[in-house]
Scaffold this active site. Structure first.
Site, short mmCIF file in Angstrom:
data_model
loop_
_atom_site.label_atom_id
_atom_site.label_comp_id
_atom_site.label_asym_id
_atom_site.label_seq_id
_atom_site.Cartn_x
_atom_site.Cartn_y
_atom_site.Cartn_z
N LYS A 191 0.87 -1.19 0.00
CA LYS A 191 0.00 0.00 0.00
C LYS A 191 0.89 1.22 0.00
O LYS A 191 2.04 1.17 0.44
CB LYS A 191 -0.88 0.01 1.26
CG LYS A 191 -2.17 0.81 1.10
CD LYS A 191 -3.22 -0.03 0.41
CE LYS A 191 -4.57 0.63 0.39
NZ LYS A 191 -5.62 -0.35 0.08
N1 GLU Z 1 -7.50 -0.04 -2.87
C1 GLU Z 1 -8.25 -1.24 -3.14
C2 GLU Z 1 -8.26 -2.14 -1.91
O1 GLU Z 1 -8.05 -1.69 -0.81
C3 GLU Z 1 -7.84 -1.94 -4.42
C4 GLU Z 1 -6.43 -2.41 -4.46
C5 GLU Z 1 -6.00 -2.94 -5.82
O2 GLU Z 1 -6.82 -3.04 -6.72
O3 GLU Z 1 -4.82 -3.25 -5.95
O4 GLU Z 1 -8.55 -3.30 -2.01
#
Ligand code: GLU
Length: 420
Positions: free
Chosen positions: A106
């Site tokens: 992240k």
């Molecule tokens: N931000 C989204 C999540 O928390 C999507 C992450 C992604 O598609 O890599 O799952």
């Protein structure tokens, strides 16, 4: 920050609980608790008024045991290392529970996009992408949208990375605009996955969907898509909220009208939405409404020790990441509230990100119908596996989901062994 509100502590607690049930030793589980790699960057930006501002940014890879790190980029004033660490770890377990070949990562920039111009947001995006470029790539770590970011921002990230490498690299980010190789169905995928999950849990509990009252916290991409799809399923959405507050109508809100109002102008807020029979309440009051289903679709720690006792919803489907603290979860379990955990309920986004990446690296494109069918298949099978294990082990659904996810991550780590 008190321990209850530290999201990384909350991740460690549930991982420990799952590991104990699985009979793992400290040795088996120890390395799962530490993020593999953390990068902190400074992001200098020339602002529209000619001044220079330096923003703080992060990219954290929690695990690459099962595949490249995968997870979104958040632009929000509250971004901090423990939050990004927790969000990265949730991605590891989310990808594991739906069994897609990724680890978890992240990133985030401490900024308030609502106070920045488009030029400033693009400048933040480009400089941040350049700063984390050594870590990311289609085979290493693949960012995507999260709170405060969008397909447009993913397009700028893909362009920046491609410019630095000297050629077009579609697969470095997902959630891109369709013109740049974005998957059809990606922008609605998280909300669609939440809707599929809602249908699955209601079916298991033998409750018909028709006219069941629902409260949804958050009308961003995930909340608004979920609201629209549940409205189409015949559920009665009695309350929704955004940063400005919540609106409530016991007879059911007109979701298409609200979505049109919010998308009409980026400055439109629910506090100014006036219609017959619609009253304004606080976000806090929304969470405590007497509804069949509560969908937290905003930020972490919304359901905590201070309000868990007063939650009246029978079912909670977590569309946000980490909306319930570990302490609150215990209270909800005692109250027999059925909680479908974030790592399962909101996995639709990363599942379709995976489809996007698969299409990008093969230079093919799938129809939206195929994307939606494959998404439903994965969401249904994952739900079924979690449900069956939770029933068999007599544990809450969150524990069931972590039993599957932690085992998959530990199995991969064990098979690889410690290098060197
Ligand atoms: N931000 C989204 C999540 O928390 C999507 C992450 C992604 O598609 O890599 O799952």
């Amino acid at each position: 920050m008190s321990k209850e509100y530290n999201p990384y502590d909350n991740v460690l607690r549930i991982v420990d609980e799952a590991a104990a049930i699985l009979g793992y030793s400290d040795n088996d589980i120890e390395s799962v608790k530490y993020p593999e790699r953390e990068l902190k960057v400074s992001v200098p930006v020339r602002m529209d008024d000619g001044s220079t501002r330096v923003f703080e940014g992060y990219r954290i890879q929690h695990s690459t045991s099962r595949g490249p790190a995968k997870g979104g980029i958040r632009f929000h004033p509250d971004v901090n290392p423990d939050e990004v660490r927790a969000l990265a770890a949730w991605m590891t377990f989310k990808c594991a529970v739906v069994n897609i070949p990724y680890g978890g990562g992240k990133g985030g920039v401490v900024c308030d996009p609502s106070q920045l111009s488009e030029d400033e947001i693009r400048a933040v995006t480009r400089r941040f992408t350049a700063a984390i470029a050594p870590l990311i790539g289609p085979e290493q770590d693949i960012p995507a949208p999260d709170v405060g970011t969008s397909p447009k921002i993913m397009g700028w990230m893909m362009d920046t990375y491609s410019m630095l490498k000297g050629h077009c690299i579609h697969g470095v980010v997902t959630g891109k605009p369709v013109e740049l190789g974005g998957a059809l169905g990606r922008s609605s995928a998280t909300g669609r996955g939440v809707m599929i999950t809602v249908k699955n849990i209601f079916k298991k509990l033998h409750i018909p969907l028709e006219n069941q009252p629902v409260a949804i916290q958050g009308m961003g991409n995930v909340g608004s898509t979920t609201a629209g799809l549940l409205y189409d399923e015949g559920m009665k959405i009695v309350a929704v909220s955004d940063v400005s507050g919540a609106i409530y109508c016991p007879g059911g809100l007109d979701i298409p009208d609200i979505t049109a109002y919010l998308s009409d102008n980026a400055n439109n807020l629910l506090k100014d939405y006036e219609r017959d029979n619609v009253v304004h309440i606080t976000n806090k009051a929304l969470l405590e409404l007497d509804v069949s289903l509560l969908v937290p679709a905003a930020l972490e720690n919304q359901i905590n020790c201070e309000n868990a006792d007063r939650i009246k919803a029978k079912i909670i489907v977590e569309a946000a990441n980490g909306p319930t603290t570990a302490d609150a979860d215990r209270i909800l379990n005692q109250k027999k509230v059925a909680v479908v955990p974030d790592i399962l309920a909101n996995a639709g986004g990363v599942v379709v990100s995976y489809f996007e990446w698969v299409q990008n690296i093969q230079s093919v494109s799938w129809t939206e119908k195929i994307v939606n069918e494959k998404l439903k298949d994965i969401m249904d099978r994952s739900f079924e596996a979690v449900w069956d294990l939770a029933v068999q082990r007599k544990v809450p659904l969150r524990t069931g989901a972590y039993l599957i996810a932690v085992k998959r991550v530990v199995d991969a780590k064990t098979a690889r062994a410690i290098w060197p």
